[in-house]
Design a protein around this motif. Structure first.
Motif, mmCIF file in Angstrom:
data_model
loop_
_atom_site.group_PDB
_atom_site.id
_atom_site.type_symbol
_atom_site.label_atom_id
_atom_site.label_comp_id
_atom_site.label_asym_id
_atom_site.label_seq_id
_atom_site.Cartn_x
_atom_site.Cartn_y
_atom_site.Cartn_z
ATOM 1 N N ASP A 1 -50.830 21.267 14.733
ATOM 2 C CA ASP A 1 -49.713 21.796 14.070
ATOM 3 C C ASP A 1 -49.039 23.088 14.881
ATOM 4 N N ASN A 2 -48.060 22.664 15.459
ATOM 5 C CA ASN A 2 -47.269 23.570 16.236
ATOM 6 C C ASN A 2 -46.616 24.654 15.443
ATOM 7 N N THR A 3 -46.356 24.441 14.219
ATOM 8 C CA THR A 3 -45.899 25.951 13.568
ATOM 9 C C THR A 3 -46.886 26.681 12.968
ATOM 10 N N LYS A 4 -47.915 26.307 13.140
ATOM 11 C CA LYS A 4 -49.222 27.270 12.968
ATOM 12 C C LYS A 4 -50.235 27.517 14.160
ATOM 13 N N ARG A 5 -49.694 26.968 15.172
ATOM 14 C CA ARG A 5 -50.369 27.094 16.741
ATOM 15 C C ARG A 5 -51.619 26.693 16.522
ATOM 16 N N THR A 6 -51.900 25.566 15.842
ATOM 17 C CA THR A 6 -53.468 25.069 15.422
ATOM 18 C C THR A 6 -53.598 23.971 15.931
ATOM 19 N N LEU A 7 -54.878 23.454 17.021
ATOM 20 C CA LEU A 7 -55.402 22.388 17.338
ATOM 21 C C LEU A 7 -56.629 22.141 16.291
ATOM 22 N N SER A 8 -56.695 20.648 16.023
ATOM 23 C CA SER A 8 -57.743 20.328 15.136
ATOM 24 C C SER A 8 -58.515 19.179 15.874
ATOM 25 N N LEU A 9 -59.702 19.007 15.486
ATOM 26 C CA LEU A 9 -60.531 17.790 15.785
ATOM 27 C C LEU A 9 -61.680 17.534 14.734
ATOM 28 N N GLN A 10 -61.075 16.392 14.156
ATOM 29 C CA GLN A 10 -61.830 15.430 13.030
ATOM 30 C C GLN A 10 -62.970 14.816 13.893
ATOM 31 N N MET A 11 -64.137 15.148 13.442
ATOM 32 C CA MET A 11 -65.249 14.496 14.010
ATOM 33 C C MET A 11 -66.128 13.751 12.856
ATOM 34 N N ASN A 12 -66.209 12.473 13.077
ATOM 35 C CA ASN A 12 -66.846 11.554 11.829
ATOM 36 C C ASN A 12 -68.085 10.943 12.600
ATOM 37 N N SER A 13 -69.004 10.219 11.822
ATOM 38 C CA SER A 13 -69.689 9.551 12.404
ATOM 39 C C SER A 13 -70.591 10.084 13.534
ATOM 40 N N LEU A 14 -71.033 11.320 13.235
ATOM 41 C CA LEU A 14 -71.513 12.210 14.407
ATOM 42 C C LEU A 14 -72.791 11.502 14.712
ATOM 43 N N LYS A 15 -73.185 11.640 15.942
ATOM 44 C CA LYS A 15 -74.392 11.296 16.683
ATOM 45 C C LYS A 15 -75.256 12.450 17.186
ATOM 46 N N PRO A 16 -76.400 12.517 17.450
ATOM 47 C CA PRO A 16 -76.975 13.800 17.988
ATOM 48 C C PRO A 16 -76.693 14.185 19.407
ATOM 49 N N GLU A 17 -76.034 13.103 20.142
ATOM 50 C CA GLU A 17 -75.523 13.304 21.524
ATOM 51 C C GLU A 17 -74.130 14.018 21.527
ATOM 52 N N ASP A 18 -73.629 14.299 20.176
ATOM 53 C CA ASP A 18 -72.473 15.052 20.242
ATOM 54 C C ASP A 18 -72.733 16.583 20.078
ATOM 55 N N THR A 19 -74.112 16.804 19.974
ATOM 56 C CA THR A 19 -74.438 18.187 20.040
ATOM 57 C C THR A 19 -73.863 18.975 21.214
ATOM 58 N N ALA A 20 -73.010 20.153 21.056
ATOM 59 C CA ALA A 20 -72.686 20.858 22.189
ATOM 60 C C ALA A 20 -71.893 21.849 21.630
ATOM 61 N N VAL A 21 -71.462 22.757 22.648
ATOM 62 C CA VAL A 21 -70.302 23.734 22.135
ATOM 63 C C VAL A 21 -68.998 23.184 22.552
ATOM 64 N N TYR A 22 -68.082 23.311 21.591
ATOM 65 C CA TYR A 22 -66.638 22.729 21.649
ATOM 66 C C TYR A 22 -65.707 23.897 21.782
ATOM 67 N N TYR A 23 -65.013 23.506 22.943
ATOM 68 C CA TYR A 23 -63.711 24.575 23.330
ATOM 69 C C TYR A 23 -62.627 23.788 23.339
ATOM 70 N N CYS A 24 -61.403 24.515 22.919
ATOM 71 C CA CYS A 24 -60.143 24.030 23.107
ATOM 72 C C CYS A 24 -59.278 24.695 24.267
ATOM 73 N N ASN A 25 -58.404 24.063 24.888
ATOM 74 C CA ASN A 25 -57.788 24.500 25.908
ATOM 75 C C ASN A 25 -56.448 23.534 26.263
ATOM 76 N N SER A 26 -55.617 24.012 27.484
ATOM 77 C CA SER A 26 -54.685 22.802 27.727
ATOM 78 C C SER A 26 -55.545 21.852 28.370
ATOM 79 N N ALA A 27 -54.907 20.768 28.673
ATOM 80 C CA ALA A 27 -55.700 19.480 29.193
ATOM 81 C C ALA A 27 -54.534 18.526 29.609
ATOM 82 N N SER A 28 -55.043 17.686 30.687
ATOM 83 C CA SER A 28 -54.215 16.484 31.123
ATOM 84 C C SER A 28 -54.892 15.373 30.641
#
Length: 126
Positions: free
Chosen positions: A73-100
């Protein structure tokens, strides 16, 4: 310099859901493709999802495709990540940043536009 603040992590059981948020302090956020990265101890960061500047196109690593949804949502300068059906292998520290998107699924180090925030811990465990 733009600051990125991630939030929304926590402890969830396998099969559960979480929604992560990343708020940027500057309007320049809207000029960049953005992404979500994750990192586990002893490994480099992995780029798992990307989104274009106005959100028209998204890409996902095979490991999260069909389960994670990135949005912005650029009006709020917000990036989101909806994560469903989570698995143990998704365990991590999550970061946002620019990306290609051409780096989707790869592991760092990455050249990014902004300094890394503190990240948000996601733990998937019963």
């Amino acid at each position: 310099q733009v600051a990125l603040v991630e939030s929304g992590g926590g402890l969830v059981q396998p099969g559960g859901s979480l929604r992560l948020s990343c708020v940027a302090s500057g309007n320049i956020f809207t000029d960049y493709q953005m992404g979500w990265y994750r990192q586990v101890p002893g490994k480099q960061r992995e780029l798992v999802a990307t989104i274009t500047t106005v959100g028209l196109s998204q890409d996902y690593a095979d490991s999260v495709k069909g389960r994670f949804t990135i949005s912005r949502d650029n009006t709020k300068r917000t990036l989101s990540l909806q994560m469903n059906s989570l698995k143990p292998e998704d365990t991590a520290v999550y970061y946002c940043n620019s990306a290609s998107s051409f780096q989707i699924g790869s592991r760092g180090p990455f050249s990014t536009a902004f300094l890394w925030g503190q990240g948000t811990q996601v733990t998937v465990s019963s």
